[in-house]
Design a protein around this motif. Structure first.
Motif, PDB file in Angstrom:
ATOM      1  N   ALA A 102      24.645  52.338  -1.950  1.00 26.00           N
ATOM      2  CA  ALA A 102      24.615  50.748  -2.054  1.00 26.00           C
ATOM      3  C   ALA A 102      24.275  50.576  -3.600  1.00 26.00           C
ATOM      4  CB  ALA A 102      23.314  50.480  -1.300  1.00 26.00           C
ATOM      5  N   ILE A 103      23.773  51.053  -4.347  1.00 24.89           N
ATOM      6  CA  ILE A 103      23.706  50.726  -5.713  1.00 24.89           C
ATOM      7  C   ILE A 103      25.347  50.794  -6.281  1.00 24.89           C
ATOM      8  CG2 ILE A 103      22.829  51.468  -8.110  1.00 24.89           C
ATOM      9  CD1 ILE A 103      20.449  52.360  -6.737  1.00 24.89           C
ATOM     10  N   VAL A 109      30.482  44.019  -7.350  1.00 27.96           N
ATOM     11  CA  VAL A 109      30.263  42.412  -7.628  1.00 27.96           C
ATOM     12  C   VAL A 109      30.298  41.932  -9.054  1.00 27.96           C
ATOM     13  CG1 VAL A 109      28.748  40.719  -7.028  1.00 27.96           C
ATOM     14  CG2 VAL A 109      28.955  42.534  -5.405  1.00 27.96           C
ATOM     15  N   ILE A 110      29.445  42.833  -9.846  1.00 24.52           N
ATOM     16  CA  ILE A 110      29.898  42.356 -11.224  1.00 24.52           C
ATOM     17  C   ILE A 110      31.158  42.621 -11.822  1.00 24.52           C
ATOM     18  CG2 ILE A 110      28.836  42.837 -13.500  1.00 24.52           C
ATOM     19  CD1 ILE A 110      26.330  43.737 -12.224  1.00 24.52           C
ATOM     20  N   GLU A 111      31.776  43.773 -11.488  1.00 26.26           N
ATOM     21  CA  GLU A 111      32.993  44.049 -11.889  1.00 26.26           C
ATOM     22  C   GLU A 111      34.155  42.911 -11.436  1.00 26.26           C
ATOM     23  OE1 GLU A 111      33.825  47.655 -10.610  1.00 26.26           O
ATOM     24  OE2 GLU A 111      32.518  48.650 -12.349  1.00 26.26           O
ATOM     25  N   GLY A 182      22.532  44.451   0.748  1.00 28.66           N
ATOM     26  CA  GLY A 182      22.355  42.737   0.610  1.00 28.66           C
ATOM     27  C   GLY A 182      21.179  42.722  -0.494  1.00 28.66           C
ATOM     28  N   MET A 183      20.347  43.710  -0.672  1.00 33.76           N
ATOM     29  CA  MET A 183      19.415  43.480  -1.854  1.00 33.76           C
ATOM     30  C   MET A 183      20.199  43.867  -3.118  1.00 33.76           C
ATOM     31  SD  MET A 183      16.212  46.094  -2.839  1.00 33.76           S
ATOM     32  CE  MET A 183      15.424  45.588  -1.433  1.00 33.76           C
ATOM     33  N   GLY A 184      21.143  45.003  -3.132  1.00 29.20           N
ATOM     34  CA  GLY A 184      22.068  44.920  -4.280  1.00 29.20           C
ATOM     35  C   GLY A 184      22.875  43.854  -4.582  1.00 29.20           C
ATOM     36  N   MET A 185      23.248  43.439  -3.380  1.00 33.20           N
ATOM     37  CA  MET A 185      24.367  42.090  -3.857  1.00 33.20           C
ATOM     38  C   MET A 185      23.420  40.780  -4.554  1.00 33.20           C
ATOM     39  SD  MET A 185      27.287  41.673  -1.143  1.00 33.20           S
ATOM     40  CE  MET A 185      27.768  40.145  -2.041  1.00 33.20           C
ATOM     41  N   ALA A 186      22.332  40.530  -4.049  1.00 31.54           N
ATOM     42  CA  ALA A 186      21.468  39.560  -4.313  1.00 31.54           C
ATOM     43  C   ALA A 186      21.260  39.839  -5.935  1.00 31.54           C
ATOM     44  CB  ALA A 186      20.250  39.623  -3.724  1.00 31.54           C
ATOM     45  N   MET A 205      14.672  49.847  -6.889  1.00 26.49           N
ATOM     46  CA  MET A 205      15.315  50.594  -5.744  1.00 26.49           C
ATOM     47  C   MET A 205      14.649  51.986  -5.881  1.00 26.49           C
ATOM     48  SD  MET A 205      19.102  49.366  -4.464  1.00 26.49           S
ATOM     49  CE  MET A 205      19.074  48.039  -3.492  1.00 26.49           C
ATOM     50  N   LEU A 206      14.745  52.670  -6.976  1.00 18.48           N
ATOM     51  CA  LEU A 206      14.297  53.956  -6.795  1.00 18.48           C
ATOM     52  C   LEU A 206      12.845  54.226  -6.681  1.00 18.48           C
ATOM     53  CD1 LEU A 206      16.337  55.209  -9.964  1.00 18.48           C
ATOM     54  CD2 LEU A 206      16.719  55.885  -7.508  1.00 18.48           C
ATOM     55  N   PRO A 207      11.711  53.386  -7.174  1.00 22.61           N
ATOM     56  CA  PRO A 207      10.359  53.516  -6.953  1.00 22.61           C
ATOM     57  C   PRO A 207      10.357  53.318  -5.309  1.00 22.61           C
ATOM     58  CG  PRO A 207      10.612  52.098  -8.985  1.00 22.61           C
ATOM     59  CD  PRO A 207      11.930  52.218  -8.352  1.00 22.61           C
ATOM     60  N   MET A 208      11.100  52.351  -4.972  1.00 23.98           N
ATOM     61  CA  MET A 208      10.987  51.944  -3.566  1.00 23.98           C
ATOM     62  C   MET A 208      11.403  53.365  -2.614  1.00 23.98           C
ATOM     63  SD  MET A 208      12.638  48.379  -2.707  1.00 23.98           S
ATOM     64  CE  MET A 208      12.312  48.515  -0.933  1.00 23.98           C
TER      65      MET A 208
END
Length: 288
Positions: A102-103, A109-111, A182-186, A205-208
């Protein structure tokens, strides 16, 4: 001698207009076309990068064997004496594959924004929700393909393939992928650079994932840390995969509060996915 029958000009124009009107796609068709194009574009781009395909399988295998072997001798869980660390860690690595996919998938999206591709898509007939769903489904498809490849090694983790709850496994993985993309896109929509995005992901995300019960059980984590892990929504992903692979007994043994989350994985992940896909849609609809 045959005589030509004149056709009224107004009738000819009306017939032509009606023909053009019938050929125009409907709103639903335009939305689906937007979703389909974005989904297929991300999947095709993934397979055109061999390094991503190889890394998608090699990295989790190496991580599972190294970490699993290192903790195998000291890992013990009360009530699950037959559960070794590699077995315990395997569902966490499955979730890690979905997370990392997902990451790396949502960083596009940025690219795409820098290259102007997304601006062109947003100017098209498709709605912004269709754009979000297209990107989310494309990223989720990549994550699910990578996780499915890793699941081929499940028998090495002591999984009995005949007793796996495949319906639960599929539901948990699909909803987890949608929630994480969805979290990554936001987040990607608010961050302007790839380096900044990686930094934010490392802090969020990694700590999650670490505090999801993937690397160590909730039981015995301490009162404060155990409550943090209990409130972590990613915990439902790990426990859902663990229950699907090993059964409810293993999930209860390593879970918190007597396995109170057993049976709640799918509803919790459904809410998790709805919230973050909705947040991504809100972020994309934000005017800049």
């Amino acid at each position: 001698m045959s005589a030509d029958i004149p056709v009224p000009v107004s009738s000819s124009v009306e017939a032509s207009s009606a023909s053009v009107h019938r050929r125009e796609p409907g709103t639903l068709a335009l939305q689906w076309a937007t979703v389909r194009v974005l989904l297929s574009r991300d999947v095709v781009r993934f397979f055109r990068q061999p390094s991503r395909v190889i890394g998608a399988l090699a990295q989790p295998i190496l991580f599972w064997f190294v970490i699993g072997s290192g903790f195998a001798g000291s890992f013990r869980v009360e009530g699950a004496q037959g559960l070794g660390y590699q077995q315990f860690f395997f569902p966490g690595v499955v979730t890690m594959v979905v997370l990392f996919s997902a990451i790396f998938a949502t960083i596009t999206v940025i690219e795409d924004r820098k290259e102007g591709f997304l601006q062109a898509v947003l100017a098209g007939p498709g709605s912004r929700l269709a754009v979000v769903l297209g990107k989310a489904l494309g990223s989720s498809s990549i994550a699910l393909m990578q996780a499915s490849l890793f699941l081929l090694f499940a028998p090495l983790a002591g999984v009995d393939v005949k007793s796996v709850d495949y319906a639960l496994l599929a539901a948990v993985m699909v909803l987890s992928a949608l929630a994480l993309t969805g979290m990554g896109m936001a987040l990607a929509w608010w961050v302007k650079s790839s380096a900044g995005y990686h930094a934010v992901m490392s802090l969020v995300m990694l700590p999650m994932w670490v505090l999801s019960g993937a690397m160590f059980p909730v039981k015995g984590a301490g009162p404060v840390l155990s409550w943090v892990m209990t409130l972590n929504p990613m915990r439902f992903s790990v426990e859902g995969v663990r229950r699907a692979l090993y059964g409810a007994q293993a999930s209860v043994a390593v879970g918190s509060q007597g396995g109170a989350t057993v049976g709640w994985e799918v509803p919790a992940l459904l809410a998790f996915a709805a919230v973050f896909v909705g947040l991504a849609a809100f972020s994309v609809s934000r005017r800049e």
